[in-house]
Design a protein around this motif. Structure first.
Motif, PDB file in Angstrom:
ATOM      1  N   VAL A   1       1.204  -0.932   0.331  1.00 39.07           N
ATOM      2  CA  VAL A   1      -0.193  -0.219  -0.255  1.00 39.07           C
ATOM      3  C   VAL A   1       0.942   1.323   0.172  1.00 39.07           C
ATOM      4  O   VAL A   1       1.420   1.523   1.027  1.00 39.07           O
ATOM      5  N   TYR A   2       0.883   1.990  -0.855  1.00 38.65           N
ATOM      6  CA  TYR A   2       1.613   2.914  -0.825  1.00 38.65           C
ATOM      7  C   TYR A   2       0.703   4.472  -1.235  1.00 38.65           C
ATOM      8  O   TYR A   2      -0.334   4.056  -2.378  1.00 38.65           O
ATOM      9  N   SER A   3       0.869   5.838  -1.215  1.00 37.74           N
ATOM     10  CA  SER A   3       0.425   6.687  -2.564  1.00 37.74           C
ATOM     11  C   SER A   3       0.968   7.510  -3.338  1.00 37.74           C
ATOM     12  O   SER A   3       2.196   8.026  -2.955  1.00 37.74           O
ATOM     13  N   ASN A   4       0.702   8.532  -3.698  1.00 32.63           N
ATOM     14  CA  ASN A   4       0.917   9.188  -4.378  1.00 32.63           C
ATOM     15  C   ASN A   4       0.521  10.894  -4.492  1.00 32.63           C
ATOM     16  O   ASN A   4       0.555  11.120  -3.961  1.00 32.63           O
ATOM     17  N   THR A   5       1.447  11.359  -4.978  1.00 31.02           N
ATOM     18  CA  THR A   5       1.113  12.972  -4.910  1.00 31.02           C
ATOM     19  C   THR A   5       0.206  13.876  -5.903  1.00 31.02           C
ATOM     20  O   THR A   5      -0.705  14.568  -4.972  1.00 31.02           O
ATOM     21  N   ALA A   6      -0.250  13.018  -6.450  1.00 29.09           N
ATOM     22  CA  ALA A   6      -1.896  13.176  -6.843  1.00 29.09           C
ATOM     23  C   ALA A   6      -3.383  13.120  -5.968  1.00 29.09           C
ATOM     24  O   ALA A   6      -3.941  13.557  -6.152  1.00 29.09           O
ATOM     25  N   GLY A   7      -2.736  12.196  -4.426  1.00 29.38           N
ATOM     26  CA  GLY A   7      -4.008  12.035  -3.912  1.00 29.38           C
ATOM     27  C   GLY A   7      -4.570  10.501  -3.861  1.00 29.38           C
ATOM     28  O   GLY A   7      -5.559  10.741  -2.612  1.00 29.38           O
ATOM     29  N   ASP A   8      -3.907  10.076  -4.553  1.00 29.45           N
ATOM     30  CA  ASP A   8      -4.380   8.638  -4.863  1.00 29.45           C
ATOM     31  C   ASP A   8      -3.625   7.659  -3.746  1.00 29.45           C
ATOM     32  O   ASP A   8      -2.238   7.878  -3.140  1.00 29.45           O
ATOM     33  N   VAL A   9      -4.379   6.581  -3.110  1.00 29.56           N
ATOM     34  CA  VAL A   9      -4.302   5.699  -2.137  1.00 29.56           C
ATOM     35  C   VAL A   9      -3.705   4.089  -2.822  1.00 29.56           C
ATOM     36  O   VAL A   9      -5.045   3.984  -2.956  1.00 29.56           O
ATOM     37  N   ILE A  10      -3.351   4.080  -3.372  1.00 35.41           N
ATOM     38  CA  ILE A  10      -2.640   2.402  -4.111  1.00 35.41           C
ATOM     39  C   ILE A  10      -2.616   0.962  -3.405  1.00 35.41           C
ATOM     40  O   ILE A  10      -1.885   0.706  -2.476  1.00 35.41           O
ATOM     41  N   VAL A  11      -3.718   0.278  -3.403  1.00 34.75           N
ATOM     42  CA  VAL A  11      -3.443  -1.008  -2.704  1.00 34.75           C
ATOM     43  C   VAL A  11      -3.196  -1.962  -3.833  1.00 34.75           C
ATOM     44  O   VAL A  11      -4.260  -2.569  -4.532  1.00 34.75           O
ATOM     45  N   LYS A  12      -2.072  -2.651  -4.190  1.00 34.35           N
ATOM     46  CA  LYS A  12      -1.694  -3.547  -4.739  1.00 34.35           C
ATOM     47  C   LYS A  12      -1.591  -4.718  -3.895  1.00 34.35           C
ATOM     48  O   LYS A  12      -0.711  -5.338  -3.086  1.00 34.35           O
ATOM     49  N   VAL A  13      -2.324  -5.532  -4.702  1.00 39.52           N
ATOM     50  CA  VAL A  13      -2.513  -6.866  -3.592  1.00 39.52           C
ATOM     51  C   VAL A  13      -1.976  -8.420  -4.652  1.00 39.52           C
ATOM     52  O   VAL A  13      -2.294  -8.338  -6.249  1.00 39.52           O
ATOM     53  N   TYR A  14      -1.322  -9.276  -4.509  1.00 40.31           N
ATOM     54  CA  TYR A  14      -0.862 -10.179  -4.603  1.00 40.31           C
ATOM     55  C   TYR A  14      -1.429 -11.590  -4.250  1.00 40.31           C
ATOM     56  O   TYR A  14      -1.655 -11.877  -3.043  1.00 40.31           O
ATOM     57  N   GLN A  15      -2.259 -12.195  -5.413  1.00 38.81           N
ATOM     58  CA  GLN A  15      -2.818 -13.810  -4.787  1.00 38.81           C
ATOM     59  C   GLN A  15      -1.722 -15.010  -4.225  1.00 38.81           C
ATOM     60  O   GLN A  15      -0.492 -15.293  -5.241  1.00 38.81           O
ATOM     61  N   LYS A  16      -2.652 -15.258  -3.380  1.00 37.53           N
ATOM     62  CA  LYS A  16      -2.114 -16.274  -3.069  1.00 37.53           C
ATOM     63  C   LYS A  16      -2.252 -18.043  -3.898  1.00 37.53           C
ATOM     64  O   LYS A  16      -3.443 -17.706  -4.937  1.00 37.53           O
ATOM     65  N   ARG A  17      -1.466 -18.846  -4.682  1.00 38.47           N
ATOM     66  CA  ARG A  17      -0.895 -19.737  -5.816  1.00 38.47           C
ATOM     67  C   ARG A  17      -1.400 -21.191  -5.226  1.00 38.47           C
ATOM     68  O   ARG A  17      -0.005 -21.988  -4.406  1.00 38.47           O
ATOM     69  N   PRO A  18      -2.562 -21.814  -5.232  1.00 35.73           N
ATOM     70  CA  PRO A  18      -2.528 -23.020  -4.810  1.00 35.73           C
ATOM     71  C   PRO A  18      -2.221 -23.979  -6.281  1.00 35.73           C
ATOM     72  O   PRO A  18      -1.616 -23.666  -7.145  1.00 35.73           O
ATOM     73  N   ILE A  19      -1.374 -24.647  -5.358  1.00 33.09           N
ATOM     74  CA  ILE A  19      -0.905 -26.317  -6.062  1.00 33.09           C
ATOM     75  C   ILE A  19      -1.827 -27.681  -6.124  1.00 33.09           C
ATOM     76  O   ILE A  19      -1.852 -28.724  -7.048  1.00 33.09           O
ATOM     77  N   ILE A  20      -2.766 -27.843  -4.857  1.00 32.09           N
ATOM     78  CA  ILE A  20      -3.255 -29.027  -5.068  1.00 32.09           C
ATOM     79  C   ILE A  20      -4.742 -28.675  -4.475  1.00 32.09           C
ATOM     80  O   ILE A  20      -5.056 -27.579  -3.107  1.00 32.09           O
ATOM     81  N   ARG A  21      -6.123 -29.124  -4.639  1.00 33.40           N
ATOM     82  CA  ARG A  21      -6.915 -29.472  -4.525  1.00 33.40           C
ATOM     83  C   ARG A  21      -6.909 -30.322  -3.631  1.00 33.40           C
ATOM     84  O   ARG A  21      -6.878 -31.664  -3.817  1.00 33.40           O
ATOM     85  N   LEU A  22      -7.086 -30.659  -1.692  1.00 33.77           N
ATOM     86  CA  LEU A  22      -7.317 -31.449  -1.162  1.00 33.77           C
ATOM     87  C   LEU A  22      -9.438 -31.797  -0.453  1.00 33.77           C
ATOM     88  O   LEU A  22      -9.617 -30.713  -0.490  1.00 33.77           O
TER      89      LEU A  22
END
Length: 262
Positions: A102-123
């Motif tokens: 989460v970070y901001s810029n001078t334009a007044g935006d708060v940016i929320v960058k989200v990275y997802q978990k990557r599953p490899i198996i369904r149990l």
């Protein structure tokens, strides 16, 4: 003598010039910081990483997670008064989120960058409860908005969605090792639909093609050799016998394949 005098004046002027530039820089920086302190949040932008084709969480889900975490409306607040790291910590608790920036810029935006978990198996555990396992041993629930085709592992598994059972840590290490091997081999990725856990040192494989089950044995140092022998049988032997002749293929014996017909 005059040259020496002139060089001295030149050095003095250079020092004064550097000092002047430094003062201007400090004044400019101070002014910019004061302006930045007064920046008001005008917008919250959600940026979700979809590079791996995952869709376990969307913008609405992120905003709902922020709301559930008690993060009030940010728009209208001075950005200097918004605890960006606290937002990251709260969102990282979401079961589908790997990490947040989460970070901001001078334009007044708060940016929320989200990275997802990557599953490899369904149990599917012994109580028929289904959930995902990631390569980092994170457990995550199924999603209402996205389904991923993965290797299914079922059978004698005590672990539930709340966390990996302490007595099954080795089992999960083996499953991750197996899933990684299958994922990296296009042939096996297309061929294997499910793995059944008999116990921590005994596994069975259910292929997509045919009506047989493969008694694989343990997932240990012999795993790759077993898959190599099984691939030879599938590619060379099945073209003569067909895929419906056998009900069981046993790989538990060293360098042997024992096939049982119907």
């Amino acid at each position: 003598m005059m040259r020496k005098y002139w060089n001295k004046i030149k050095r003095t002027l250079q020092m004064l010039g550097i000092a002047g530039v430094s003062v201007l820089f400090i004044i400019g920086l101070s002014s910019a910081m004061k302006k930045q302190d007064k920046i008001i949040c005008k917008n919250v932008k959600i940026d979700i990483d979809y590079t791996e084709g995952l869709g376990f969480i969307d913008e609405e889900g992120v905003r709902n997670a922020m709301s559930r975490s008690g993060i009030s409306t940010l728009v209208g607040k001075e950005i200097k008064n918004i605890d960006l790291s606290s937002i990251e910590q709260e969102l990282d608790k979401d079961p589908f989120i790997l990490k947040t920036e989460v970070y901001s810029n001078t334009a007044g935006d708060v940016i929320v960058k989200v990275y997802q978990k990557r599953p490899i198996i369904r149990l599917i555990n012994k109580n028929r409860v289904s959930f995902y396992l990631t390569e980092n041993k994170h457990l995550m629930p199924l999603s209402d908005i996205f389904t991923l085709r993965l290797l299914v592992v079922s059978g004698n598994i005590r672990t539930g969605i709340s966390g990996i059972d302490s007595e099954e840590k080795l089992l999960f290490e083996k499953l991750i090792h197996l899933a990684d091997f299958i994922e990296r081999d296009p042939f096996w990725k297309a061929m294997i639909s499910e793995v059944e856990v008999v116990n921590e040192s005994d596994f069975s494989i259910v292929p997509i093609v045919g009506k047989h089950k493969v008694e694989f044995g343990d997932i240990d140092a012999s795993m790759e050799e077993k898959f190599k022998n099984l691939k030879i049988l599938y590619k060379e032997g099945m073209k003569y016998t067909g895929w419906t002749q056998y009900k069981n293929i046993n790989l538990k014996f060293d360098n042997q394949i024992v096939c049982t017909k119907y």
